[in-house]
Write an enzyme that holds these catalytic residues in place. Structure first.
Site, mmCIF file in Angstrom:
data_model
loop_
_atom_site.group_PDB
_atom_site.id
_atom_site.type_symbol
_atom_site.label_atom_id
_atom_site.label_comp_id
_atom_site.label_asym_id
_atom_site.label_seq_id
_atom_site.Cartn_x
_atom_site.Cartn_y
_atom_site.Cartn_z
ATOM 1 N N ASP A 1 0.808 -1.211 0.000
ATOM 2 C CA ASP A 1 0.000 0.000 0.000
ATOM 3 C C ASP A 1 0.852 1.277 0.000
ATOM 4 O OD1 ASP A 1 -2.432 1.376 -0.038
ATOM 5 O OD2 ASP A 1 -3.302 0.155 1.552
ATOM 6 N N ASP B 1 -9.503 3.521 -3.879
ATOM 7 C CA ASP B 1 -10.266 2.365 -3.408
ATOM 8 C C ASP B 1 -11.676 2.350 -3.984
ATOM 9 O OD1 ASP B 1 -8.062 1.823 -1.899
ATOM 10 O OD2 ASP B 1 -9.038 2.001 0.040
#
Length: 455
Positions: free
Chosen positions: A189, A244
């Site tokens: 991430d 996202d």
């Protein structure tokens, strides 16, 4: 660099024979692009210029993975931080008993929140003692015993997004730890990154993973901030092109449009990643979820399930297990169905796609362009076609051959991948279908190869 596996070499050889054996007579529009790098010895005609493949095949990671987009399951979309080793093992069991594992959903990926908030006295990341009392190694052994693979999560920053230890400046130690546990996949991430450019932060973990000697899929989750499609092909096996996803029609369609921009940069070894599937999480209708799955398959996106597979509805199961749609995304070396008997011989409509070119939106019309035609070239001169109605009312949508990349005189059979039947054996010039609001119909167009001998 990790060595390319024998399995990868074998697959390449099989695909060489498979591709060079094909001979069909469909005529494509002329193209000035070079031959697709994976069409060996020029046995196929060039792909239409509609589908830019000039960036295809530039991946340099060389770990032998991602010949097709990854498939599997991830904990985040449904569970967020509310999961433990019991949930993961039950999920593994469900993937096996439902048959999802046999269809290729083989990565079981643990997202954020699996670790303790701080490293131990030796500087190592430690699994959360309450959620994973048996440790990650024990979980990996269980997953491997079921024939599946374990994925884990870390961050190219000081901390993960949920304030667990990140791997920035700890790449080699963390990679070695993950490998010692038997990890097969790393989602990496982008939180708490100290403002360091991603092109600088992500390569060290690539080198660290390769240095372990274990083959580990490397999934970059940079959110598309610095346009990773332009540079990540030398670093990872997939790269997030978007923020996202959320479980809503608005989020899903927006993300599809963003990922569509980068179609030219995907191919075997490295894929654009518009984030995980929301199918089955309850925020969209059945038709919207079916469109979500169809477009992700067409875009050669990773097919990572994000729902609770232990408690799927029948509708969710039907979407996620549609082998004909999955075959557009993956390489199945065996045919799924036998072409129909008729007075003509067809190219193999139902075999899967070793070509690996990302499909894209090729045309749109109507109010705000909400009648959309998405398409992509497949092996054996076939095309995948999706008619996507993003309007609020039902409509008939028409795809003209020129928009797809076919000459108007080309005759094709048309197989409906959701109805599992042929809806035409001799379409030419265009194809039309009634499409409900927010629905998506998906087809394989295969050229009529030759008249069957009457003798």
């Amino acid at each position: 660099m990790a060595k390319i596996s024998g399995k990868h070499v074998l697959l390449t050889a099989i695909l060489y024979v498979y591709i060079t054996a094909v001979a069909v007579t469909a005529r494509l529009l002329p193209s000035e692009l070079p031959l697709h790098p994976y069409l060996i010895n020029g046995q196929h005609k060039p792909i239409s210029k509609i589908y830019d493949t000039s960036k295809y095949g530039i991946l340099q990671l060389g770990n032998g993975l991602a010949n097709t987009p990854q498939m599997g399951w991830n904990s985040w979309n449904y569970f967020r931080c509310d999961f433990d080793e019991k949930v993961i093992k039950e999920t593994v069991d469900a993937l096996v008993t439902t048959g999802l594992a046999k269809l290729g959903y083989n990565y079981v990926n643990i997202d954020d929140c699996w670790a303790e908030p701080t490293r131990n006295s030796e500087g190592k990341i430690v699994p959360d003692s309450k959620s994973f009392p048996s440790g990650v190694k024990d979980l990996a052994d269980y997953i491997h015993s079921k024939g599946l693979k374990l994925g884990i999560y870390s961050d190219a920053g000081l901390y993960t997004c949920q304030i667990r230890p990140g791997s920035l400046k700890h790449e080699y130690d963390d990679a070695a730890l993950f490998a010692s546990w038997g990890v097969d996949y790393l989602k990496y991430d982008n939180c708490f990154n100290l403002g360091i450019e991603p092109e600088e932060r992500y390569p060290p973990m690539r080198d660290a993973l390769n240095a372990t000697g274990r083959t580990i899929f490397y999934s970059l989750c940079e959110w598309g901030v610095n346009n990773p499609a332009l540079w990540a092909s030398k670093i990872g096996n997939s790269w997030r092109t978007t923020d996202d996803i959320e479980d809503s029609w608005e989020s899903m369609t927006t993300i599809a449009d963003i990922n569509n921009k980068w179609a030219a940069y995907a191919g075997p070894g490295g894929w654009n990643d518009p984030d995980m599937l929301e199918v089955g999480n309850g925020g969209m209708t059945f038709e919207e979820y079916r469109g979500h799955f169809s477009i992700w398959a067409l875009m050669k996106a990773p097919l990572i399930i994000g729902c609770d597979v232990r408690n799927m509805t029948a509708e969710t199961y039907d979407i996620l297990t549609n082998e004909e749609v999955i075959s557009v995304n993956q390489v199945f070396l065996n045919d799924l169905l036998t072409p129909p008997s008729s007075s003509v011989i067809f190219a193999n409509e139902i075999s899967s796609d070793p070509l690996g070119v990302q499909g894209k939106k090729v045309d749109s019309y109507g109010p705000d362009g909400c009648y959309q035609i998405w398409a992509g070239p497949l092996s054996e001169q076939r095309f995948v076609l999706a008619l996507w109605n993003r309007c609020s009312k039902p409509s008939t949508i028409t795809a003209n051959w020129g928009a797809i990349g076919l000459e108007s005189s080309t005759t094709v059979s048309v197989r409906d991948l959701w109805k599992h039947k042929y809806v035409s054996l001799n379409s030419a010039t265009s194809f039309s279908a009634h499409v409900d609001a927010h629905a998506c119909e998906m087809y394989i167009l295969a050229p009529v190869a030759a008249a069957r001998s009457a003798s």
